[in-house]
Design a protein around this motif. Structure first.
Motif, mmCIF file in Angstrom:
data_model
loop_
_atom_site.group_PDB
_atom_site.id
_atom_site.type_symbol
_atom_site.label_atom_id
_atom_site.label_comp_id
_atom_site.label_asym_id
_atom_site.label_seq_id
_atom_site.Cartn_x
_atom_site.Cartn_y
_atom_site.Cartn_z
ATOM 1 N N ARG A 70 63.373 69.424 26.542
ATOM 2 C CA ARG A 70 64.302 69.446 25.409
ATOM 3 C C ARG A 70 65.387 70.498 25.607
ATOM 4 N NH1 ARG A 70 60.039 68.810 20.413
ATOM 5 N NH2 ARG A 70 59.796 66.548 20.595
ATOM 6 N N LEU A 71 65.009 71.652 26.131
ATOM 7 C CA LEU A 71 65.971 72.718 26.390
ATOM 8 C C LEU A 71 67.036 72.253 27.382
ATOM 9 C CD1 LEU A 71 66.602 75.732 25.780
ATOM 10 C CD2 LEU A 71 65.161 76.305 27.732
ATOM 11 N N VAL A 72 66.606 71.574 28.431
ATOM 12 C CA VAL A 72 67.543 71.066 29.437
ATOM 13 C C VAL A 72 68.408 69.953 28.843
ATOM 14 C CG1 VAL A 72 67.767 69.886 31.662
ATOM 15 C CG2 VAL A 72 66.079 71.713 31.379
ATOM 16 N N MET A 73 67.796 69.027 28.127
ATOM 17 C CA MET A 73 68.551 67.899 27.564
ATOM 18 C C MET A 73 69.585 68.369 26.539
ATOM 19 S SD MET A 73 67.644 65.391 29.332
ATOM 20 C CE MET A 73 68.431 64.035 28.451
ATOM 21 N N GLU A 74 69.313 69.472 25.878
ATOM 22 C CA GLU A 74 70.276 70.036 24.926
ATOM 23 C C GLU A 74 71.594 70.397 25.638
ATOM 24 O OE1 GLU A 74 71.648 71.296 21.202
ATOM 25 O OE2 GLU A 74 69.841 70.170 21.667
ATOM 26 N N THR A 75 71.513 70.757 26.902
ATOM 27 C CA THR A 75 72.718 71.161 27.648
ATOM 28 C C THR A 75 73.628 69.978 27.962
ATOM 29 O OG1 THR A 75 71.750 70.988 29.882
ATOM 30 C CG2 THR A 75 71.451 73.084 28.712
ATOM 31 N N VAL A 76 73.102 68.760 27.917
ATOM 32 C CA VAL A 76 73.900 67.568 28.260
ATOM 33 C C VAL A 76 73.960 66.557 27.107
ATOM 34 C CG1 VAL A 76 73.508 67.769 30.750
ATOM 35 C CG2 VAL A 76 71.904 66.454 29.362
ATOM 36 N N LYS A 77 73.591 66.985 25.902
ATOM 37 C CA LYS A 77 73.490 66.042 24.783
ATOM 38 C C LYS A 77 74.808 65.338 24.478
ATOM 39 C CE LYS A 77 74.230 69.284 21.027
ATOM 40 N NZ LYS A 77 73.691 69.908 19.841
ATOM 41 N N ASP A 78 75.929 66.027 24.586
ATOM 42 C CA ASP A 78 77.216 65.395 24.296
ATOM 43 C C ASP A 78 77.536 64.293 25.303
ATOM 44 O OD1 ASP A 78 77.540 67.081 22.116
ATOM 45 O OD2 ASP A 78 78.846 68.480 23.192
ATOM 46 N N GLN A 79 77.209 64.532 26.572
ATOM 47 C CA GLN A 79 77.461 63.540 27.612
ATOM 48 C C GLN A 79 76.545 62.328 27.457
ATOM 49 O OE1 GLN A 79 77.328 66.875 28.073
ATOM 50 N NE2 GLN A 79 79.515 67.086 28.446
ATOM 51 N N VAL A 80 75.311 62.553 27.016
ATOM 52 C CA VAL A 80 74.384 61.452 26.760
ATOM 53 C C VAL A 80 74.872 60.647 25.552
ATOM 54 C CG1 VAL A 80 72.028 60.850 26.073
ATOM 55 C CG2 VAL A 80 72.392 62.610 27.813
ATOM 56 N N ALA A 81 75.271 61.344 24.501
ATOM 57 C CA ALA A 81 75.740 60.676 23.284
ATOM 58 C C ALA A 81 76.980 59.821 23.549
ATOM 59 C CB ALA A 81 76.033 61.704 22.194
ATOM 60 N N SER A 82 77.855 60.299 24.423
ATOM 61 C CA SER A 82 79.095 59.559 24.711
ATOM 62 C C SER A 82 78.877 58.420 25.698
ATOM 63 C CB SER A 82 80.153 60.511 25.280
ATOM 64 O OG SER A 82 79.818 60.885 26.613
ATOM 65 N N GLY A 83 77.701 58.393 26.357
ATOM 66 C CA GLY A 83 77.427 57.367 27.349
ATOM 67 C C GLY A 83 77.892 57.743 28.746
ATOM 68 N N GLU A 84 78.509 58.906 28.866
ATOM 69 C CA GLU A 84 78.974 59.372 30.176
ATOM 70 C C GLU A 84 77.791 59.627 31.116
ATOM 71 O OE1 GLU A 84 81.871 62.899 31.954
ATOM 72 O OE2 GLU A 84 81.252 62.983 29.868
ATOM 73 N N LEU A 85 76.686 60.056 30.533
ATOM 74 C CA LEU A 85 75.453 60.318 31.278
ATOM 75 C C LEU A 85 74.381 59.400 30.698
ATOM 76 C CD1 LEU A 85 73.775 62.029 33.272
ATOM 77 C CD2 LEU A 85 73.508 63.706 31.463
ATOM 78 N N HIS A 86 73.878 58.495 31.517
ATOM 79 C CA HIS A 86 72.927 57.493 31.026
ATOM 80 C C HIS A 86 71.477 57.945 31.112
ATOM 81 C CE1 HIS A 86 76.027 54.500 30.477
ATOM 82 N NE2 HIS A 86 76.509 54.847 31.645
ATOM 83 N N ALA A 87 71.133 58.628 32.183
ATOM 84 C CA ALA A 87 69.734 59.022 32.366
ATOM 85 C C ALA A 87 69.657 60.313 33.173
ATOM 86 C CB ALA A 87 68.962 57.928 33.079
ATOM 87 N N LEU A 88 68.759 61.188 32.747
ATOM 88 C CA LEU A 88 68.525 62.437 33.457
ATOM 89 C C LEU A 88 67.027 62.688 33.501
ATOM 90 C CD1 LEU A 88 69.592 65.033 34.808
ATOM 91 C CD2 LEU A 88 69.641 66.064 32.522
ATOM 92 N N SER A 89 66.482 62.661 34.700
ATOM 93 C CA SER A 89 65.080 62.999 34.917
ATOM 94 C C SER A 89 65.015 64.501 35.144
ATOM 95 C CB SER A 89 64.557 62.237 36.131
ATOM 96 O OG SER A 89 63.277 62.708 36.486
ATOM 97 N N VAL A 90 64.132 65.175 34.425
ATOM 98 C CA VAL A 90 64.088 66.633 34.450
ATOM 99 C C VAL A 90 62.773 67.133 35.032
ATOM 100 C CG1 VAL A 90 64.065 68.700 32.993
ATOM 101 C CG2 VAL A 90 65.606 66.806 32.453
ATOM 102 N N LYS A 91 62.888 68.053 35.980
ATOM 103 C CA LYS A 91 61.746 68.822 36.470
ATOM 104 C C LYS A 91 62.108 70.274 36.224
ATOM 105 C CE LYS A 91 60.347 65.490 39.939
ATOM 106 N NZ LYS A 91 60.227 65.176 41.342
ATOM 107 N N ALA A 92 61.513 70.849 35.181
ATOM 108 C CA ALA A 92 61.810 72.221 34.776
ATOM 109 C C ALA A 92 60.635 73.110 35.162
ATOM 110 C CB ALA A 92 62.066 72.273 33.273
ATOM 111 N N ARG A 93 60.920 74.074 36.023
ATOM 112 C CA ARG A 93 59.850 74.918 36.564
ATOM 113 C C ARG A 93 60.172 76.396 36.390
ATOM 114 N NH1 ARG A 93 60.160 71.560 42.125
ATOM 115 N NH2 ARG A 93 59.073 69.685 41.428
#
Length: 79
Positions: free
Chosen positions: A47-70
């Motif tokens: 969720r922390l990572v997805m918050e950084t790209v939420k605007d791009q996801v909402a606009s459709g500019e970014l369709h999918a992001l697989s996250v490995k947070a370590r």
């Protein structure tokens, strides 16, 4: 969207993180290593990572992001 743009968005949202992104323009995979993740569940990390790209996801500019947070310790164990 370019991979470097995704890297910059994540680095802006999680200062000091080591970020590696691969992808094809709309679907990306990100490996993020940060001390910020220490003590957080996998879901909270994502969720922390997805918050950084939420605007791009909402606009459709970014369709999918697989996250490995370590954490740095987890990354070191990965070899």
């Amino acid at each position: 969207m370019e991979t470097e743009a995704v890297v910059q968005l994540i680095r802006t949202g999680i200062p000091g993180a080591k970020v590696q992104v691969t992808g094809d323009g709309s679907h990306f995979e990100a490996i993020i290593v940060s001390e910020v993740f220490e003590g957080l569940s996998l879901l909270k990390r994502e969720r922390l990572v997805m918050e950084t790209v939420k605007d791009q996801v909402a606009s459709g500019e970014l369709h999918a992001l697989s996250v490995k947070a370590r954490t740095p310790t987890q990354q070191a164990a990965q070899g």
